[in-house]
Every structure is written in structure tokens, then in C-alpha cells.
Design a protein around this motif. Structure first.
Motif, PDB file in Angstrom:
ATOM      1  N   LEU A  50      -0.011  29.492  42.019  1.00 19.12           N
ATOM      2  CA  LEU A  50      -1.069  28.611  42.512  1.00 19.12           C
ATOM      3  C   LEU A  50      -0.699  27.956  43.834  1.00 19.12           C
ATOM      4  CD1 LEU A  50      -2.050  26.892  39.157  1.00 19.12           C
ATOM      5  CD2 LEU A  50      -3.474  28.413  40.504  1.00 19.12           C
ATOM      6  N   PHE A  88     -19.925  24.227  32.326  1.00 17.35           N
ATOM      7  CA  PHE A  88     -21.238  24.805  32.011  1.00 17.35           C
ATOM      8  C   PHE A  88     -21.157  25.813  30.874  1.00 17.35           C
ATOM      9  CE2 PHE A  88     -20.349  28.893  33.959  1.00 17.35           C
ATOM     10  CZ  PHE A  88     -19.365  28.589  34.871  1.00 17.35           C
ATOM     11  N   TYR A 102      -7.944  38.632  30.216  1.00 15.84           N
ATOM     12  CA  TYR A 102      -6.613  39.102  29.847  1.00 15.84           C
ATOM     13  C   TYR A 102      -6.650  40.333  28.955  1.00 15.84           C
ATOM     14  CZ  TYR A 102      -4.659  34.897  31.934  1.00 15.84           C
ATOM     15  OH  TYR A 102      -4.288  33.919  32.825  1.00 15.84           O
TER      16      TYR A 102
ATOM     17  N   LYS B 299     -20.041  35.316  34.218  1.00 16.47           N
ATOM     18  CA  LYS B 299     -19.703  33.910  34.414  1.00 16.47           C
ATOM     19  C   LYS B 299     -20.499  33.343  35.584  1.00 16.47           C
ATOM     20  CE  LYS B 299     -16.973  31.252  37.084  1.00 16.47           C
ATOM     21  NZ  LYS B 299     -16.406  31.401  38.397  1.00 16.47           N
ATOM     22  N   ARG B 303     -23.279  30.457  35.519  1.00 14.36           N
ATOM     23  CA  ARG B 303     -23.131  29.276  36.376  1.00 14.36           C
ATOM     24  C   ARG B 303     -24.447  28.950  37.065  1.00 14.36           C
ATOM     25  NH1 ARG B 303     -22.459  25.053  37.691  1.00 14.36           N
ATOM     26  NH2 ARG B 303     -21.003  24.049  39.086  1.00 14.36           N
ATOM     27  N   GLU B 379     -16.425  26.051  42.517  1.00 14.31           N
ATOM     28  CA  GLU B 379     -15.248  26.226  41.647  1.00 14.31           C
ATOM     29  C   GLU B 379     -14.403  24.957  41.634  1.00 14.31           C
ATOM     30  OE1 GLU B 379     -14.321  28.815  39.839  1.00 14.31           O
ATOM     31  OE2 GLU B 379     -15.782  30.317  40.480  1.00 14.31           O
ATOM     32  N   LYS B 381     -12.594  22.052  41.003  1.00 16.82           N
ATOM     33  CA  LYS B 381     -11.549  21.698  40.045  1.00 16.82           C
ATOM     34  C   LYS B 381     -11.198  22.853  39.119  1.00 16.82           C
ATOM     35  CE  LYS B 381     -12.320  16.761  39.767  1.00 16.82           C
ATOM     36  NZ  LYS B 381     -13.236  15.793  39.179  1.00 16.82           N
ATOM     37  N   ASN B 382     -12.098  23.818  39.026  1.00 18.89           N
ATOM     38  CA  ASN B 382     -11.840  24.949  38.136  1.00 18.89           C
ATOM     39  C   ASN B 382     -11.158  26.101  38.839  1.00 18.89           C
ATOM     40  OD1 ASN B 382     -13.161  23.638  36.048  1.00 18.89           O
ATOM     41  ND2 ASN B 382     -15.145  24.367  36.747  1.00 18.89           N
ATOM     42  N   TRP B 384      -8.261  26.687  39.629  1.00 23.48           N
ATOM     43  CA  TRP B 384      -6.990  27.122  39.046  1.00 23.48           C
ATOM     44  C   TRP B 384      -7.198  28.239  38.026  1.00 23.48           C
ATOM     45  CZ3 TRP B 384      -5.939  26.899  33.831  1.00 23.48           C
ATOM     46  CH2 TRP B 384      -6.813  26.137  33.047  1.00 23.48           C
ATOM     47  N   ILE B 385      -8.362  28.248  37.372  1.00 27.16           N
ATOM     48  CA  ILE B 385      -8.579  29.268  36.338  1.00 27.16           C
ATOM     49  C   ILE B 385      -8.537  30.657  36.966  1.00 27.16           C
ATOM     50  CG2 ILE B 385     -10.212  30.138  34.613  1.00 27.16           C
ATOM     51  CD1 ILE B 385     -11.282  27.282  34.331  1.00 27.16           C
ATOM     52  N   LEU B 386      -9.282  30.821  38.062  1.00 23.01           N
ATOM     53  CA  LEU B 386      -9.296  32.127  38.717  1.00 23.01           C
ATOM     54  C   LEU B 386      -7.981  32.397  39.436  1.00 23.01           C
ATOM     55  CD1 LEU B 386     -12.909  32.241  40.173  1.00 23.01           C
ATOM     56  CD2 LEU B 386     -12.028  33.324  38.117  1.00 23.01           C
ATOM     57  N   GLN B 387      -7.433  31.352  40.049  1.00 24.08           N
ATOM     58  CA  GLN B 387      -6.218  31.578  40.837  1.00 24.08           C
ATOM     59  C   GLN B 387      -5.016  31.906  39.969  1.00 24.08           C
ATOM     60  OE1 GLN B 387      -6.092  28.039  43.320  1.00 24.08           O
ATOM     61  NE2 GLN B 387      -6.712  29.220  45.110  1.00 24.08           N
ATOM     62  N   SER B 388      -5.008  31.426  38.722  1.00 21.67           N
ATOM     63  CA  SER B 388      -3.867  31.754  37.865  1.00 21.67           C
ATOM     64  C   SER B 388      -4.146  32.987  37.008  1.00 21.67           C
ATOM     65  CB  SER B 388      -3.512  30.555  36.979  1.00 21.67           C
ATOM     66  OG  SER B 388      -4.541  30.315  36.050  1.00 21.67           O
ATOM     67  N   SER B 389      -5.350  33.564  37.152  1.00 25.60           N
ATOM     68  CA  SER B 389      -5.674  34.754  36.364  1.00 25.60           C
ATOM     69  C   SER B 389      -5.099  36.010  37.006  1.00 25.60           C
ATOM     70  CB  SER B 389      -7.190  34.941  36.290  1.00 25.60           C
ATOM     71  OG  SER B 389      -7.772  33.853  35.664  1.00 25.60           O
TER      72      SER B 389
END
Ligand SMILES: Nc1ncnc2c1ncn2[C@@H]1O[C@H](COP(=O)(O)OP(=O)(O)OP(=O)(O)O)[C@@H](O)[C@H]1O
Ligand SMILES: [Mg+2]
Lengths: 234, 534
Positions: A50, A88, A102, B299, B303, B379, B381-382, B384-389
Motif C-alpha cells: 500500500l 453501499f 481471491y 461492484k 456503487r 473509492e 477511504k476504501n 485500500w481494498i483494491l490496492q491490497s488486492s
């Protein structure tokens, strides 16, 4: 499993993490402690791809996160300090989304969602939008989403914040199981009692520098972890 | 206390008008906006003044002076309704600081009436654009009696109360209906779209409903008699009929008083009840496994459809396109007549250019969609979800573009098909105009994604800000419109050689540009995505 080698990260002038090296082997549960602003979150985010860092490298299963971030991320589950999930979506939609990302197979996913949702007692809320969840419920959902893809390496940033005592206990049990099965865990925490009780390894960071790391027993000696920590950081 | 509340409302209103650019409230933009608004105001007043002067000059000598005021008050009411229906809903029922204010020691009715006062003021402003020029024009071309003039002023004061009460009621009813439904966003959007469809249809056909304005001699709006209220207004002012004024005043005051009374009474309840639908029961079910790409696309679609702010702002083109297509198909005869009239006037067969014009319409309307542009900002605050995927940024960006195309294509194609059927264009040109429009939809997806990635906005608390403000959204919208205009102008020249050539050129150019963007996303943008928010 996770090999951090000479990690250095600067924000402008400030060195948030300074030449930090740490090796976490399968079966090890590593607690990462340090004062506010010590550099824990920075280190953890670097391990998950990150954050770009200035110097050093991070290897997961021998693969550099710089060279092949995708392969590395497949092995990791990350739970951030704030469980900011897709508000959402409903809880179950989010879990299925993570399952898809995953590549968790249909039957396995079904079993795990059932098992963990029942365990953390949020099955009844799974159809609700995440925007209606409390902080603790979001944290639980983040934990479940990390567990359903059976990661080899679990990286968590202050995972116990906001969990009720029962959920904290359950999380600790799951952490133990994951390590017994040959996984590795690296997590930051301010709750020293937890670290002391369940971790076999510990790393203490101060102003970006690793000051102690190794076996819990060796670091602690005869004292309590708290007194060691206060002595070292004081 | 009431004054402080009013002040804060004013500040919020000003902010919502001016804080659109990235640099907040720089004096230059403020001045520019004031000039722009002033210019628009003058323009409207002048245009309406001229129109009503013409009408008064004909209608007053004929003894039909009431029609001037009936028409003016009808238009003014329509404008007020249009202007306040959105603001009412957000200002009163969904205002962000409601909870905060209620927690302070302020009587709730102060809060409610301070909100209402601001809305009323906006309504007076809008009304003035129509009523003032009409009143002045009538004064010049005709004559007021003293009583008539008094009635004119009182009418001016009363109209916004009626429209505000009506729009508050509509806003309230829509909130209630939506809160009872599972899918709140969709229901709200559909209700608004239906409302606007009716509204546009009504406004476009107003002349036909109420009278005749083909030429001076037959100028006549006597149909307005059937509206009662507007007839009363006209009769009261032009003929100084006190009874008519009484009727109108009662018709305005009683319903608005009741509405305000009810709303004031239930204000606290409306605001504090979390309007969440009944708890949804979770049913255990084995979900089929999706590929990463499908999961990401779903997704994004999810959204979009769960946020009415997102739909209303980034999907405007879709909404307008379908409304206009439907309205046009209701007016098909007059459109056909216009085409054949133009043909005989120019003595060329204009009908072969009709598909080109339809395609232009499609191109321009699609440029008002920019679903991908705010999608990175959203995106926040979210991220991190995509970036850590374990997913390549290229896949993520592509999924966002696919979602845009999947959302926009059906409505676009349906609108064009409606237009083609209404105007009776032959099969092949119709098909081509569909293809051209779709190529513009695809272009919009890629271009918006590019802008969204280059200029993300992460400093927002309320998602309205993410979909309305920031350079990503602005650039995507104005860039898209500019591009559509360039394409249209260029193909006007090309279609003189052959309409087919124009069609082909647009499709090819758009395709090439999308390929270039794609190449960039595949190579250059990977790093950019990874470094977002660092
Ligand atoms: N985005 C940023 N920009 C500039 N400086 C930053 C940024 N993020 C972190 N820092 C700095 O880096 C240092 C380490 O921060 P970090 O978040 O890693 O601390 P931490 O150990 O996680 O603290 P805490 O226990 O409070 O969570 C701090 O001094 C902080 O000020
Ligand atoms: Mg931290």
C-alpha cells in the motif's frame, strides 16, 4: 514467510521507518509494538503493497513485493486500523466480493462464511448494508473477509480496537489456529497483555527504528512486557 | 438566534453555488459567477419583458388582459417548482447539519422556518425573473387600475408560498415513498424522472394546451380559464375583480398554511427518524463464483445504482436522453412536418440527414454522462481494498470502464431507437447512428477514467462532493462536451459529402482514441493507481 530487509520510508524530511529488518517465519505470531507515531502503520502498509518505500525490500515467500506485487498479495490478508469497507454493499455482498477477488470456491466460501459469521455472531446482519453497521461489526466483517481466503500471512493493524471481549477472545483463538496450521501473523497492538499472552515473537519500534526483536521469552526475561516496554521506550 | 440560523443558511446556499471549483471561493471566481448570474438574470428579464410586451399590446386592447397575467403566473410557478423541488428535499429533509442543530438548544421551528425562509427567497428570485417583466410590460402596453395594481403586488407575494408548499409536499412524499421501498435510490430517481418527464412534456406543449400563439391576430390563451387559479390571478389584476383575488388568495394561503403546519409539526420526526427500511433477513445461499473482472464490474454497477447523487449527476445524459426521446416521440407529427417543411423550403431532401441529426443528439447527450470520472475519488477511504488486492490496476480500471458502458449503453440505444422509429429513418442509417452513439459512450468511459485517475479528489466527507466537484468531473464533462461539439462540427462538413462518411469517421476516431487510452492504462497507469493516496 515475511522478510523485511532494511526498510526505510521517509515522509518529506521525516524518517517514519528507518532501516528496519525483520524476519517472520511460518508458525510465528509476531506482535509489533511502539508508541504513537513510531512507524507501525507505515511498516505494515509497506508490507501489503500500500506504500512505496525508499530503501530496502520486502519479500513474501521469497518474492519481492516490488517485483511481483500480485503474487505477494495473493498470500496476504490485511486488516487496516480503520475498517473502512464498501458502505453501499451488504455484509454478505462484501464477503462474496472478497471471495471472488481471491478466487475462493463456491462450497468452501459458503462453509467459511457460515462458520465465521456464526462464530462472530453477525449472521443475522449479513443482509444489512454495511453503512448500518457499528464499528465493531465492521471490524468483525473485515476479520471474516480476511479469514475466508485462508491467507498464509495475516497482517493486522490494531485488530482488537472496538471488539467486544468475546470477539477479541475468538480472534485470538483463530490467530492461534492459523499459526498452528503453518501460517504467520504480524500485527500491531497497544494492548501489551494480549501480545504477552498469545505471541511467541515480539518487535518493538521507536521513532522508526527497531530497538528489540526476537522470542517473547527472551525479550521479557523475568519482567512483565509492560515494564520492559516502558523501560525501553521511556 | 433566528438571524444566526438564517446567516448560516445563506452561507450554505452561497457555498453550494460558488464552491464548485477546486480552489475554494477565490475572489475571481466569485466575481465571475456574480457577473454570470447577473447576465443570465438580465437576459431572462429582457426576454420575458419583450414577450409579455408583445402579448400585452395585443391582448389588452382586446379586453383579454387577464391572459397576460395568467400566462405569466403559470410560467413563474413552473419555474419556481423546477427550481425548488431539488433544493427543498436536500435543504430540509436531508440537510447534513440537522442532527447537530437539533442537539443544540434551538427550538426546532426556528430551524424549520429558517430553512423555509431561504427557500422562499430563492423562489421569489425565480418568480421575479418572469413576473416583474410581465408586470412592467403590462404597465407600459396597457393600464392598471389602483386595485388591480395592489392585487398584482399581493399575487407576487403569494405565488412562491404556494409553489414552495407544493414542492415541499412533493419532496416529502417522495422521501416517504422511497423510505418504504427496499431500493431507495432507484425509487427516488425514478420518481424524479417521471416527474420531470411530465414536467417537460407539459412545458413543451403549454402553448397547445392553453391557446394559440401562431400569429398576432389569433393570439389567444383562453384555455387558461380551465386552470382556475391562474385565471383568477389574471382576472384579479387585469379586471380588478376582488372576488377572483379572494379565490386565489384562499387557494394559495389555505393549502400552504396546512402544509407548513404539518411539516413544521413533523419536522423533528422526519429528520430524526432514520429512514431505513425494515431489516432485511439474511438467507443462506451458495453464491456462484465470479471471475475477478466480473466481480469488480458488478461492484462498480452496484456503487452507481446505490447512490442517487451519483445517478443524478454522472448519469444526467442517460436521464435527459430518454426523457427527450419519449417527449419527441409524442411530438412526432410536428417534427415530421418540420422536416418536410424544411425540405420544400430548401428544395433538397432533408430527410436523409435526419439520422445524422439523431446521431448528433446521441453524441451530445452521452457526453453528459461521466460515470467513470468520479469513480476513483469515490473509492477514497476504501481504496485500500483494491490496492491490497491481488489484482492488476489495469483490470480494475477496465472493470470501471465496463461498468460505465454497461450502464449507459441500454438507455442510449433505446433512446436512439425511439427517435429513429418516431422519425421513420431507414434501417441502415438508424443502425449507424446507434453505433456512432455507442462509440461516444465508450469514448466517455475511457476519457472519464483518464480524468478520474489523473485528478482524483479525496478530501470529501459527503459523496455529493465527490460526484459534483473537482477537476476530474469538470474536465470529463466539459472535455466530453467539447469533444462532442468538435465531432459534430467536423461531421457536418463530412456529411455534405456523404452521411456515411461522417458516421465512419466518428467511429474510427473514437476507437483510435480509446485504444490509446487503453495502452496508457495498461502500461503507464499501473504505477499511478498504486501511488494514489500516498
Ligand atoms: N501521510 C503521511 N504524511 C506525512 N507523515 C506521515 C504520514 N503518515 C504517517 N506519517 C508520519 O510517520 C510517522 C509514523 O506514523 P505511523 O502511522 O506509522 O505511526 P504508528 O506507529 O502507526 O502510530 P499509532 O500507534 O498512533 O497508530 C509519524 O510520525 C507520522 O507523523
Ligand atoms: Mg498506526
Amino acid at each position: 514467510m515475511l522478510n523485511i530487509s532494511h526498510l526505510t520510508k521517509t515522509y518529506g524530511e521525516k524518517k517514519a521507518v528507518d532501516d528496519l529488518s525483520l524476519h517472520i517465519k511460518p508458525g510465528e505470531m509476531y506482535a509489533f509494538i511502539g508508541h504513537n507515531g513510531a512507524g507501525k502503520t507505515t511498516t505494515i502498509k509497506s508490507c501489503c503493497g500500500l506504500l512505496d518505500f525508499d530503501d530496502g525490500d520486502i519479500y513474501i515467500d521469497g518474492i519481492s513485493i516490488k517485483d511481483d506485487p500480485i503474487e505477494c498479495k495473493k498470500r496476504i490478508a490485511y486488516i487496516p486500523d480503520n475498517p473502512d469497507l464498501y458502505e453501499f454493499m451488504s455484509g454478505i455482498k462484501y464477503l462474496n466480493f472478497v471471495g471472488d477477488i481471491y478466487g475462493v470456491k463456491k462450497d468452501e466460501r459458503f462453509e467459511k462464511v457460515k462458520k465465521y459469521a456464526d462464530m462472530f455472531e453477525i449472521t443475522n446482519d449479513l443482509a444489512q448494508p454495511i453503512s448500518s453497521y457499528s464499528h465493531g461489526m465492521k471490524q468483525k466483517l473485515a476479520i471474516i473477509s480476511a479469514l475466508i481466503h485462508s491467507p498464509k500471512l495475516l497482517i493486522m493493524d490494531e485488530p482488537f480496537v472496538g471488539l467486544d471481549p468475546k470477539a477479541a477472545f475468538l480472534l485470538k483463538e483463530e490467530m492461534k489456529k492459523l499459526c498452528e496450521a503453518g501460517g504467520a501473523i504480524f500485527f500491531s497492538t497497544h494492548v501489551l497483555e494480549v501480545a504477552e499472552k498469545i505471541c511467541n515473537k515480539i518487535a518493538i519500534i521507536k521513532n522508526g527504528k527497531l530497538i528489540v526483536s526476537g522470542d517473547m521469552e527472551e525479550v521479557k526475561g523475568d519482567e512483565s512486557l509492560e515494564s520492559v516496554f516502558l523501560e525501553l521506550e521511556g | 438566534m433566528f438571524k444566526t440560523l438564517l446567516k448560516s443558511r445563506f452561507a450554505a446556499l452561497g457555498a453550494s453555488l460558488t464552491q464548485r471549483s477546486k480552489k475554494r471561493n477565490s475572489n475571481g471566481t466569485k466575481v465571475l459567477l456574480i457577473i454570470l448570474f447577473a447576465f443570465l438574470g438580465v437576459y431572462f428579464v429582457a426576454a420575458f419583458g419583450m414577450m409579455f410586451f408583445g402579448f400585452s399590446a395585443v391582448l389588452y386592447p382586446r379586453g383579454d388582459g387577464w391572459q397576460v397575467f395568467a400566462l405569466a403566473s403559470l410560467i413563474a410557478s413552473a419555474l419556481c417548482m423546477f427550481g425548488s423541488i431539488f433544493t427543498t428535499k436536500t435543504q430540509i429533509f436531508e440537510s447534513g447539519d440537522n442532527e447537530l442543530l437539533l442537539s443544540m438548544p434551538i427550538p426546532p421551528r426556528y430551524i424549520f422556518f429558517s430553512r423555509m425562509a431561504i427557500l422562499l427567497l430563492v423562489n421569489y428570485g425565480l418568480e421575479a425573473l418572469v413576473m416583474l417583466p410581465a408586470m412592467i410590460a403590462y404597465g407600459i402596453a396597457g393600464r392598471y387600475s389602483v386595485l388591480g395594481f395592489l392585487f398584482a403586488i399581493l399575487t407576487f407575494i403569494l405565488i412562491p408560498m404556494l409553489t414552495l408548499a407544493l414542492s415541499s409536499l412533493i419532496g416529502w412524499v417522495i422521501s416517504i415513498i422511497a423510505s418504504k421501498m427496499r431500493n431507495k435510490t432507484i425509487v427516488t430517481t425514478i420518481l424524479f424522472v417521471v416527474f420531470f418527464a411530465f414536467y417537460f412534456y407539459f412545458v413543451m406543449n403549454m402553448g397547445a394546451f392553453f391557446g394559440n400563439m401562431e400569429d398576432e391576430a389569433s393570439l389567444d390563451f383562453s384555455g387558461l380559464k380551465n386552470t382556475y387559479i391562474f385565471y383568477w390571478i389574471g382576472d384579479a389584476i387585469a379586471n380588478a375583480n376582488a372576488l377572483s383575488f379572494l379565490f386565489f388568495a384562499l387557494a394559495a394561503i389555505i393549502p400552504s398554511a396546512i402544509t407548513f403546519y404539518i411539516l413544521n409539526r413533523s419536522f423533528v420526526k422526519i429528520v430524526t427518524t432514520k429512514r431505513s427500511a425494515a431489516k432485511i433477513k439474511y438467507k443462506e445461499r451458495k453464491e456462484k463464483q465470479n471471475s475477478v473482472y466480473v466481480a469488480l464490474t458488478k461492484k462498480e454497477i452496484n456503487r452507481f445504482f446505490t447512490s442517487s447523487a451519483y445517478i443524478m449527476n454522472a448519469g444526467t445524459g442517460n436521464i435527459m436522453m430518454i426523457i427527450l426521446a419519449v417527449v419527441a416521440s409524442f411530438n412526432r407529427e410536428s417534427l415530421m412536418m418540420a422536416v418536410s417543411g424544411l425540405s420544400s423550403e430548401l428544395s433538397v431532401d432533408v430527410s436523409k440527414y435526419v439520422p445524422v441529426v439523431i446521431a448528433f443528439f446521441g453524441i451530445f447527450m452521452s457526453s453528459m454522462n461521466f460515470i467513470t470520472a468520479p469513480s476513483i475519488s469515490l473509492e477514497n477511504k476504501n481504496l485500500w481494498i483494491l490496492q491490497s488486492s491481488p489484482v492488476r490496476p489495469y483490470t480494475i480500471l477496465n472493470a470501471k470502464i465496463s461498468a460505465d458502458i454497461i450502464i449507459c449503453t441500454p438507455l442510449t440505444v433505446i433512446s436512439i431507437i425511439i427517435l429513429c422509429i418516431a422519425l421513420g429513418t431507414p434501417f441502415v442509417p438508424s443502425l449507424l447512428s446507434i453505433l456512432v452513439t455507442v462509440s461516444m459512450v465508450v469514448f466517455g468511459g475511457y476519457f472519464g477514467m483518464f480524468m478520474g485517475l489523473k485528478f482524483p479528489k479525496f478530501d470529501w466527507q459527503n459523496e455529493n462532493v465527490a460526484v459534483k466537484q473537482g477537476f476530474a468531473v469538470f474536465g470529463a464533462m466539459f472535455g466530453g462536451m467539447l469533444w462532442s461539439i468538435i465531432l459534430i462540427v467536423a461531421s457536418v462538413f463530412l456529411s455534405m459529402i456523404s452521411p456515411y462518411l461522417a458516421f465512419a469517421a466518428i467511429i474510427v476516431v473514437n476507437a483510435v482514441i480509446c485504444l490509446l487510452f487503453n495502452a496508457y492504462f495498461k502500461n503507464g497507469a499501473e504505477k499511478e493507481f498504486r501511488l494514489l493516496k500516498q
